[in-house]
Design an enzyme around this catalytic site. Sequence first.
Site, PDB file in Angstrom:
ATOM      1  N   CYS A 134      -0.796   3.048  16.657  1.00 30.19           N
ATOM      2  CA  CYS A 134      -0.556   4.011  17.733  1.00 30.19           C
ATOM      3  C   CYS A 134      -1.558   5.163  17.802  1.00 30.19           C
ATOM      4  O   CYS A 134      -2.106   5.592  16.803  1.00 30.19           O
ATOM      5  CB  CYS A 134       0.825   4.650  17.674  1.00 30.19           C
ATOM      6  SG  CYS A 134       2.149   3.485  17.575  1.00 30.19           S
ATOM      7  N   CYS A 184      -4.828   8.467   5.088  1.00 30.88           N
ATOM      8  CA  CYS A 184      -5.110   7.017   5.040  1.00 30.88           C
ATOM      9  C   CYS A 184      -6.622   6.779   4.991  1.00 30.88           C
ATOM     10  O   CYS A 184      -7.339   7.068   5.948  1.00 30.88           O
ATOM     11  CB  CYS A 184      -4.521   6.347   6.279  1.00 30.88           C
ATOM     12  SG  CYS A 184      -5.056   4.641   6.468  1.00 30.88           S
ATOM     13  N   SER A 190     -17.618  -3.369  14.103  1.00 32.83           N
ATOM     14  CA  SER A 190     -17.084  -2.238  13.347  1.00 32.83           C
ATOM     15  C   SER A 190     -17.831  -1.984  12.037  1.00 32.83           C
ATOM     16  O   SER A 190     -17.843  -0.865  11.538  1.00 32.83           O
ATOM     17  CB  SER A 190     -15.589  -2.420  13.089  1.00 32.83           C
ATOM     18  OG  SER A 190     -15.361  -3.634  12.425  1.00 32.83           O
ATOM     19  N   ASP A 216     -19.386  -6.813   6.047  1.00 26.09           N
ATOM     20  CA  ASP A 216     -18.197  -6.646   6.896  1.00 26.09           C
ATOM     21  C   ASP A 216     -17.349  -5.521   6.303  1.00 26.09           C
ATOM     22  O   ASP A 216     -17.563  -5.103   5.160  1.00 26.09           O
ATOM     23  CB  ASP A 216     -17.403  -7.956   6.978  1.00 26.09           C
ATOM     24  CG  ASP A 216     -16.566  -8.026   8.259  1.00 26.09           C
ATOM     25  OD1 ASP A 216     -16.506  -7.013   8.992  1.00 26.09           O
ATOM     26  OD2 ASP A 216     -15.971  -9.078   8.530  1.00 26.09           O
ATOM     27  N   ASP A 217     -16.378  -5.015   7.101  1.00 22.47           N
ATOM     28  CA  ASP A 217     -15.616  -3.862   6.606  1.00 22.47           C
ATOM     29  C   ASP A 217     -14.419  -4.250   5.753  1.00 22.47           C
ATOM     30  O   ASP A 217     -13.952  -3.456   4.948  1.00 22.47           O
ATOM     31  CB  ASP A 217     -15.178  -2.940   7.762  1.00 22.47           C
ATOM     32  CG  ASP A 217     -14.626  -3.720   8.928  1.00 22.47           C
ATOM     33  OD1 ASP A 217     -13.985  -4.760   8.690  1.00 22.47           O
ATOM     34  OD2 ASP A 217     -14.837  -3.291  10.074  1.00 22.47           O
ATOM     35  N   CYS A 274       1.327  -2.049   3.348  1.00 21.29           N
ATOM     36  CA  CYS A 274       1.366  -0.624   3.730  1.00 21.29           C
ATOM     37  C   CYS A 274       2.744  -0.332   4.295  1.00 21.29           C
ATOM     38  O   CYS A 274       3.256  -1.106   5.105  1.00 21.29           O
ATOM     39  CB  CYS A 274       0.313  -0.353   4.799  1.00 21.29           C
ATOM     40  SG  CYS A 274       0.385   1.326   5.450  1.00 21.29           S
ATOM     41  N   CYS A 323      -4.804   8.303   0.625  1.00 20.97           N
ATOM     42  CA  CYS A 323      -3.930   7.191   0.299  1.00 20.97           C
ATOM     43  C   CYS A 323      -4.807   5.961   0.101  1.00 20.97           C
ATOM     44  O   CYS A 323      -5.623   5.629   0.970  1.00 20.97           O
ATOM     45  CB  CYS A 323      -2.925   6.946   1.424  1.00 20.97           C
ATOM     46  SG  CYS A 323      -1.921   5.462   1.125  1.00 20.97           S
ATOM     47  N   CYS A 372      -2.813   0.461  -0.430  1.00 18.75           N
ATOM     48  CA  CYS A 372      -2.985  -0.984  -0.176  1.00 18.75           C
ATOM     49  C   CYS A 372      -4.061  -1.572  -1.089  1.00 18.75           C
ATOM     50  O   CYS A 372      -4.174  -2.793  -1.202  1.00 18.75           O
ATOM     51  CB  CYS A 372      -3.312  -1.247   1.285  1.00 18.75           C
ATOM     52  SG  CYS A 372      -4.668  -0.270   1.914  1.00 18.75           S
TER      53      CYS A 372
HETATM   54  S1  SF4 Z   1      -1.533   1.839   2.332  1.00 12.23           S
HETATM   55 FE1  SF4 Z   1      -3.659   1.502   3.062  1.00 12.23          FE
HETATM   56  S2  SF4 Z   1      -3.485   1.287   5.276  1.00 12.23           S
HETATM   57 FE2  SF4 Z   1      -1.545   2.172   4.546  1.00 12.23          FE
HETATM   58  S3  SF4 Z   1      -1.808   4.395   4.746  1.00 12.23           S
HETATM   59 FE3  SF4 Z   1      -2.413   3.862   2.668  1.00 12.23          FE
HETATM   60  S4  SF4 Z   1      -4.643   3.482   2.813  1.00 12.23           S
HETATM   61 FE4  SF4 Z   1      -3.830   3.448   4.894  1.00 12.23          FE
END
Ligand code: SF4
Length: 570
Positions: free
Chosen positions: A65, A352, A399, A461-462, A498, A556, A559
Amino acid sequence: MATGKEDKIDATQNLTRVTSEFKGVNHLAWGTQASESDDDPRRDGAAAWGNIDDEVADSKLREACGVFGCVLAKDAPLDTVSIAQVIYLGLVALQHRGQECAGIVTSEGRGTRKFHYYKGEGLVASIFTDEQITKLKGSIGIGHSRYSTAGGRDPCNTQPFMVHTRHGPLAIAHNGELINAVALRKTVLDRGVGLSTCSDSELITQMLSLTPPRGEKHGPDWGARIRHLMEATPTAYSLALLHEDKIYGVRDPFGNRPLCIGRLMSLDAKSGGAESPKSLGWILSSESCAFQSVGAMLIREVYPGEIVELGPYGVRSLDLVPRPKPPLSEAAGLPDETDHPSLREAPPSAFCIFEYVYFARADSIYEGQQVYSVRKRCGRQLAIEAPVDADIISTVPESATPAAMGFALQCGLPYVEVLCRNRYVGRSFIQPDTRSRQLAVAKKFGALTENLVGRRVVLVDDSIVRGTTVGPIIRLLRQAGAREVHIRIASPPILHPCYMGINIPTRGELIANNKPLEELTSFIGADSLAYLSIEGLVKAVSEGVAVKNGTSSGYCTACLDGKYPVHLEW
Ligand code: SF4
């Protein structure tokens, strides 16, 4: 195709239509229930990407979003600025954050008892026509573009959400996912409030409609209501709330999702359209990339935990809600008798890190640095960590282009394009035959044969998520004459789900969980494969931070390393 909402609710025909003037009708009443197949996340994803090929789309993470809001200054000439048009352009600029559905809500300001609104499914440009934009009158409004996580793909989850509170209509646009939505849902239901959807955005709307615990002596105290919500749920959300003539911008205490404030400028005709200093209003946006397209400039980001108020007289900061301190069991080294919250450190913020890696548009600015530059540094760092003897550096457009350029700069090899992307690929069939499935990537990309024949190629690649795209791309390059193909990924392996609003496949579907590096390398058919380390990614991101958002700049990386910003209670 757009399925825009117009006219009024026709309950007898059970149609997906809603009134374009919100006057207290429960907007959740419209629409039919999604079929079972609509809830299938894989099908969700395919549909969400509109004209992007399923196979390619399926190999990436998906943002959940974009929010946007605008309020005109008290003395702004209404005949020169259309609030709906500003919001529309803002949403178009944020389209990469969600392509499933979108909506705009506008208001004529103080004392109004109704909103004007329009919502639909599909891309922003396919939902709104000139006629609908003209009908969205007012001097203030918010908008939302969506990719579903919590709540699924039912049209009734299209935002902004609207409710009638004791103090008039309230509209909310939400980016993120509440980490404790299940507990919060119970709290709301226990207070006798019914919920019509599984969406946590509706939960937020209802939480804010409740009178705060200390009551309100002089009308609604939105600062207190929002603080009450923030104390009940620490992450993950960035919100735009519309009430009367104010927009409230809210970023969760961990700052997990982005949100920034801008100033809408008058365009001075005498200076050929250059921006003059006069403010026409104020903007709230998930990303600053939207500012240029609406003639605005970035003021600053909303701080983690901050509540800001945007009104006809300007912007003010209402409150800064601290991050909750961890329970003793998580505060390492403290004996029982010191279990006092004041003795424990508040955790760092948790922005994030994938906003930098992939989600944000490259021209957006976070923490005072452009996302493009961060991606380039990731590429440089990757070249330091995983060099390779090769002839050219390239990328899967588009990207990862800055990362590939950074890689090329660092190792002193030329950056050369090897893939040409077809931007007009339609969707694949839901159950394609084997031959069409095999051609899925070739349909999307063509090889630039003359650039790669006989060469050793490093393809940057990312990210690799499911690993469904990279193998066919390598085959394509080899068939076109590449001598060697080395894959370099400008982020670490994704290993964990996530819970903060990004749609990541299950652990079992994440290819990095299924195959050790060597096995994965031969599975995709690469000559070598390497990822950027977590330390390398954090270093590349932190190096250019020019503006600290509040007390700390934390990220964060859950993941990647499984360390979630808060304790998960399930
Ligand atoms: S878990 Fe990964 S995708 Fe989710 S907020 Fe944390 S860094 Fe971002």
